[in-house]
Every structure is written in structure tokens, then in C-alpha cells.
Design a protein around this motif. Structure first.
Motif, PDB file in Angstrom:
ATOM      1  N   LEU A  24      -1.330 -19.065 -88.589  1.00 56.17           N
ATOM      2  CA  LEU A  24      -2.164 -19.307 -89.759  1.00 56.17           C
ATOM      3  C   LEU A  24      -3.533 -18.657 -89.589  1.00 56.17           C
ATOM      4  CD1 LEU A  24      -2.682 -20.720 -92.484  1.00 56.17           C
ATOM      5  CD2 LEU A  24      -3.377 -22.726 -91.179  1.00 56.17           C
ATOM      6  N   THR A  25      -4.110 -18.799 -88.412  1.00 60.40           N
ATOM      7  CA  THR A  25      -5.416 -18.196 -88.144  1.00 60.40           C
ATOM      8  C   THR A  25      -5.348 -16.677 -88.268  1.00 60.40           C
ATOM      9  OG1 THR A  25      -5.964 -20.000 -86.643  1.00 60.40           O
ATOM     10  CG2 THR A  25      -7.257 -17.982 -86.426  1.00 60.40           C
ATOM     11  N   LYS A  26      -4.294 -16.086 -87.723  1.00 55.75           N
ATOM     12  CA  LYS A  26      -4.142 -14.633 -87.785  1.00 55.75           C
ATOM     13  C   LYS A  26      -3.939 -14.161 -89.219  1.00 55.75           C
ATOM     14  CE  LYS A  26      -1.698 -10.763 -85.777  1.00 55.75           C
ATOM     15  NZ  LYS A  26      -0.696 -10.319 -84.818  1.00 55.75           N
ATOM     16  N   ALA A  27      -3.106 -14.855 -89.981  1.00 59.47           N
ATOM     17  CA  ALA A  27      -2.852 -14.452 -91.366  1.00 59.47           C
ATOM     18  C   ALA A  27      -4.113 -14.579 -92.211  1.00 59.47           C
ATOM     19  CB  ALA A  27      -1.729 -15.292 -91.971  1.00 59.47           C
ATOM     20  N   ALA A  28      -4.866 -15.653 -92.008  1.00 59.52           N
ATOM     21  CA  ALA A  28      -6.103 -15.842 -92.773  1.00 59.52           C
ATOM     22  C   ALA A  28      -7.134 -14.778 -92.424  1.00 59.52           C
ATOM     23  CB  ALA A  28      -6.664 -17.234 -92.515  1.00 59.52           C
ATOM     24  N   THR A  29      -7.233 -14.447 -91.153  1.00 58.43           N
ATOM     25  CA  THR A  29      -8.183 -13.417 -90.718  1.00 58.43           C
ATOM     26  C   THR A  29      -7.786 -12.042 -91.241  1.00 58.43           C
ATOM     27  OG1 THR A  29      -8.642 -14.683 -88.718  1.00 58.43           O
ATOM     28  CG2 THR A  29      -9.270 -12.360 -88.707  1.00 58.43           C
ATOM     29  N   MET A  30      -6.516 -11.721 -91.129  1.00 58.03           N
ATOM     30  CA  MET A  30      -6.055 -10.405 -91.558  1.00 58.03           C
ATOM     31  C   MET A  30      -6.113 -10.238 -93.070  1.00 58.03           C
ATOM     32  SD  MET A  30      -5.694  -8.972 -88.803  1.00 58.03           S
ATOM     33  CE  MET A  30      -4.700  -7.543 -88.651  1.00 58.03           C
ATOM     34  N   SER A  31      -5.963 -11.333 -93.826  1.00 60.27           N
ATOM     35  CA  SER A  31      -6.025 -11.210 -95.283  1.00 60.27           C
ATOM     36  C   SER A  31      -7.433 -10.808 -95.731  1.00 60.27           C
ATOM     37  CB  SER A  31      -5.605 -12.513 -95.962  1.00 60.27           C
ATOM     38  OG  SER A  31      -6.543 -13.536 -95.699  1.00 60.27           O
ATOM     39  N   GLY A  32      -8.436 -11.186 -94.958  1.00 64.31           N
ATOM     40  CA  GLY A  32      -9.798 -10.762 -95.267  1.00 64.31           C
ATOM     41  C   GLY A  32     -10.030  -9.294 -94.971  1.00 64.31           C
ATOM     42  N   LEU A  33      -9.268  -8.747 -94.053  1.00 63.90           N
ATOM     43  CA  LEU A  33      -9.430  -7.340 -93.665  1.00 63.90           C
ATOM     44  C   LEU A  33      -8.531  -6.392 -94.452  1.00 63.90           C
ATOM     45  CD1 LEU A  33      -9.524  -7.839 -89.782  1.00 63.90           C
ATOM     46  CD2 LEU A  33     -11.470  -7.493 -91.312  1.00 63.90           C
ATOM     47  N   ALA A  34      -7.458  -6.923 -95.009  1.00 65.46           N
ATOM     48  CA  ALA A  34      -6.487  -6.079 -95.719  1.00 65.46           C
ATOM     49  C   ALA A  34      -7.083  -5.550 -97.020  1.00 65.46           C
ATOM     50  CB  ALA A  34      -5.223  -6.867 -96.011  1.00 65.46           C
ATOM     51  N   GLN A  35      -6.722  -4.315 -97.349  1.00 60.38           N
ATOM     52  CA  GLN A  35      -7.213  -3.700 -98.574  1.00 60.38           C
ATOM     53  C   GLN A  35      -6.108  -3.551 -99.619  1.00 60.38           C
ATOM     54  OE1 GLN A  35      -9.198  -0.073 -97.507  1.00 60.38           O
ATOM     55  NE2 GLN A  35     -10.764  -1.138 -96.329  1.00 60.38           N
ATOM     56  N   ASP A  36      -4.875  -3.517 -99.176  1.00 62.46           N
ATOM     57  CA  ASP A  36      -3.744  -3.367-100.087  1.00 62.46           C
ATOM     58  C   ASP A  36      -3.474  -4.697-100.796  1.00 62.46           C
ATOM     59  OD1 ASP A  36      -1.448  -2.144-101.270  1.00 62.46           O
ATOM     60  OD2 ASP A  36      -0.192  -3.159 -99.775  1.00 62.46           O
ATOM     61  N   PRO A  37      -3.454  -4.701-102.133  1.00 62.64           N
ATOM     62  CA  PRO A  37      -3.245  -5.966-102.867  1.00 62.64           C
ATOM     63  C   PRO A  37      -1.904  -6.630-102.567  1.00 62.64           C
ATOM     64  CG  PRO A  37      -3.852  -4.176-104.370  1.00 62.64           C
ATOM     65  CD  PRO A  37      -3.694  -3.584-103.009  1.00 62.64           C
ATOM     66  N   ALA A  41      -1.363 -10.356-100.950  1.00 64.20           N
ATOM     67  CA  ALA A  41      -0.524 -11.375-101.570  1.00 64.20           C
ATOM     68  C   ALA A  41       0.471 -11.945-100.558  1.00 64.20           C
ATOM     69  CB  ALA A  41       0.210 -10.801-102.776  1.00 64.20           C
ATOM     70  N   ILE A  42       1.047 -11.093 -99.745  1.00 64.27           N
ATOM     71  CA  ILE A  42       1.980 -11.549 -98.713  1.00 64.27           C
ATOM     72  C   ILE A  42       1.273 -12.462 -97.722  1.00 64.27           C
ATOM     73  CG2 ILE A  42       3.380 -10.804 -96.735  1.00 64.27           C
ATOM     74  CD1 ILE A  42       4.060  -8.277 -98.412  1.00 64.27           C
ATOM     75  N   LEU A  43       0.085 -12.052 -97.291  1.00 66.38           N
ATOM     76  CA  LEU A  43      -0.670 -12.855 -96.335  1.00 66.38           C
ATOM     77  C   LEU A  43      -1.125 -14.175 -96.950  1.00 66.38           C
ATOM     78  CD1 LEU A  43      -2.749 -10.028 -94.627  1.00 66.38           C
ATOM     79  CD2 LEU A  43      -0.947 -11.399 -93.575  1.00 66.38           C
ATOM     80  N   ALA A  44      -1.483 -14.156 -98.223  1.00 71.96           N
ATOM     81  CA  ALA A  44      -1.882 -15.395 -98.898  1.00 71.96           C
ATOM     82  C   ALA A  44      -0.698 -16.363 -98.978  1.00 71.96           C
ATOM     83  CB  ALA A  44      -2.420 -15.097-100.289  1.00 71.96           C
ATOM     84  N   GLY A  45       0.479 -15.836 -99.254  1.00 75.51           N
ATOM     85  CA  GLY A  45       1.677 -16.671 -99.263  1.00 75.51           C
ATOM     86  C   GLY A  45       1.983 -17.237 -97.884  1.00 75.51           C
ATOM     87  N   ASP A  46       1.747 -16.430 -96.852  1.00 74.46           N
ATOM     88  CA  ASP A  46       1.959 -16.889 -95.482  1.00 74.46           C
ATOM     89  C   ASP A  46       0.973 -17.994 -95.118  1.00 74.46           C
ATOM     90  OD1 ASP A  46       3.309 -16.804 -93.003  1.00 74.46           O
ATOM     91  OD2 ASP A  46       1.700 -15.575 -92.153  1.00 74.46           O
ATOM     92  N   VAL A  47      -0.265 -17.869 -95.584  1.00 72.38           N
ATOM     93  CA  VAL A  47      -1.276 -18.905 -95.338  1.00 72.38           C
ATOM     94  C   VAL A  47      -0.864 -20.214 -96.009  1.00 72.38           C
ATOM     95  CG1 VAL A  47      -3.651 -19.598 -95.844  1.00 72.38           C
ATOM     96  CG2 VAL A  47      -3.191 -17.324 -94.923  1.00 72.38           C
ATOM     97  N   THR A  48      -0.395 -20.124 -97.230  1.00 69.68           N
ATOM     98  CA  THR A  48       0.035 -21.326 -97.957  1.00 69.68           C
ATOM     99  C   THR A  48       1.220 -21.991 -97.262  1.00 69.68           C
ATOM    100  OG1 THR A  48      -0.707 -20.352-100.035  1.00 69.68           O
ATOM    101  CG2 THR A  48       0.832 -22.192-100.185  1.00 69.68           C
ATOM    102  N   ALA A  49       2.220 -21.201 -96.911  1.00 70.48           N
ATOM    103  CA  ALA A  49       3.402 -21.749 -96.238  1.00 70.48           C
ATOM    104  C   ALA A  49       3.033 -22.303 -94.864  1.00 70.48           C
ATOM    105  CB  ALA A  49       4.475 -20.676 -96.109  1.00 70.48           C
TER     106      ALA A  49
END
Length: 68
Positions: A24-37, A41-49
Motif C-alpha cells: 500500500l505504501t509503495k502504490a501510494a508513493t508511486m501514484s504520486g510520481l506516475a504521469q500516465d493517467p 488509475a491502476i495504482l489508485a485501484g490498488d490503494v483502494t483494494a
């Protein structure tokens, strides 16, 4: 299921909880760095799950009297 987890079961659930927290920590951190929409979205779904999974694992460790 029984009301109480065995010691080995509690340790395994704790290991899963630690792993899911790291994911969860990795997905949340990487979603802030990702530029591709789409990737965001994939990372946001991973954070939610991941958040839901962590809550379920915490429930197993803290509310054992409710487990059936």
C-alpha cells in the motif's frame, strides 16, 4: 473458523498485514510520481483494494470474538 487464532496463524496474518502495508505504501508513493493517467488509475485501484485488505486482516487480529 474458531474464535481464537493459533499462534502460528496469528503470526502468518501479521506477516500478511506487514506485506500488504508495504504494498500500500509503495502504490501510494508511486501514484504520486506516475504521469500516465492509466497507470495512476491502476495504482489508485490498488490503494483502494489494499486498504480494504488491511482492514480485513486487522479485523482478524483484533476482533477475534466476532469470527465465526
Amino acid at each position: 473458523m474458531t474464535k481464537f487464532l493459533g499462534m502460528h496463524e496469528a503470526l502468518e496474518v501479521h506477516e500478511l498485514l506487514t506485506f500488504k502495508t508495504l504494498c500500500l505504501t509503495k502504490a501510494a508513493t508511486m501514484s504520486g510520481l506516475a504521469q500516465d493517467p492509466e497507470l495512476k488509475a491502476i495504482l489508485a485501484g490498488d490503494v483502494t483494494a489494499g486498504t480494504e485488505h488491511i482492514q480485513q486482516l486487522q479485523h482478524f487480529l483484533t476482533n477475534r470474538e466476532d469470527v465465526q
